[in-house]
Design a protein around this motif. Sequence first.
Motif, PDB file in Angstrom:
ATOM      1  N   TRP A 161      -2.230  26.172 -16.313  1.00 46.33           N
ATOM      2  CA  TRP A 161      -2.904  24.861 -15.991  1.00 46.33           C
ATOM      3  C   TRP A 161      -4.429  24.726 -16.583  1.00 46.33           C
ATOM      4  N   PHE A 195      -1.294  19.691  -7.235  1.00 46.98           N
ATOM      5  CA  PHE A 195      -0.241  20.170  -7.722  1.00 46.98           C
ATOM      6  C   PHE A 195      -0.197  21.512  -8.329  1.00 46.98           C
ATOM      7  N   ILE A 223       7.072  20.986 -13.482  1.00 41.23           N
ATOM      8  CA  ILE A 223       6.771  19.598 -13.432  1.00 41.23           C
ATOM      9  C   ILE A 223       5.451  19.593 -12.808  1.00 41.23           C
ATOM     10  N   ALA A 224       5.384  20.144 -11.736  1.00 40.60           N
ATOM     11  CA  ALA A 224       4.148  20.202 -10.826  1.00 40.60           C
ATOM     12  C   ALA A 224       2.942  20.508 -11.669  1.00 40.60           C
ATOM     13  N   THR A 278      -9.277  12.845  -8.602  1.00 34.77           N
ATOM     14  CA  THR A 278      -8.196  13.260  -9.468  1.00 34.77           C
ATOM     15  C   THR A 278      -8.444  14.886  -9.610  1.00 34.77           C
ATOM     16  N   SER A 290      -5.257  17.373  -8.838  1.00 37.13           N
ATOM     17  CA  SER A 290      -5.009  18.285  -9.941  1.00 37.13           C
ATOM     18  C   SER A 290      -4.853  19.655  -9.049  1.00 37.13           C
ATOM     19  N   GLY A 328      -2.013  17.824 -16.647  1.00 34.65           N
ATOM     20  CA  GLY A 328      -2.570  16.314 -16.967  1.00 34.65           C
ATOM     21  C   GLY A 328      -3.533  15.824 -16.316  1.00 34.65           C
ATOM     22  N   LEU A 329      -3.649  16.026 -14.933  1.00 35.21           N
ATOM     23  CA  LEU A 329      -4.782  15.445 -14.044  1.00 35.21           C
ATOM     24  C   LEU A 329      -5.886  16.343 -14.435  1.00 35.21           C
ATOM     25  N   ILE A 389       1.903  18.044 -14.285  1.00 35.94           N
ATOM     26  CA  ILE A 389       1.204  16.926 -13.593  1.00 35.94           C
ATOM     27  C   ILE A 389      -0.347  17.443 -13.279  1.00 35.94           C
TER      28      ILE A 389
END
Length: 114
Positions: A68, A51, A11-12, A44, A48, A18-19, A15
């Motif tokens: 990533w 995370f 999940i990290a 942002t 990123s 996404g960032l 995120i």
Amino acid sequence: MSALLSLNPWIALAIAGGLEVVWASGFKFVGTQRPVTSLLVGLTMLASFFFLWLATQKLPIGTAYAVWTGIGAVGAALVGILAYGEPATAVRLACIVLIVAGIVGLKLFSGVAA
């Protein structure tokens, strides 16, 4: 903060990815004439990286980094196509599908449970 540290690493990583899409897409709007936008893109980016760091505490670095960057590459390419009118050629879309397949493969064969 302890809740963040106990966050599922996948999940990290999602995120973080996404960032990455947000800050990479935001580069089109960075400049000295847009200091607030530039600051938001920078923040942002830092979020990123944070995370991503969280994810690497439990995931192999090679897997985390590849996923990533894959999320960022696919997301930025899709933003480019959908928001900026960049070409959506068959070859380009096929390459995006290959990146997604690589991300899924790394997740499935990482040896780290969800």
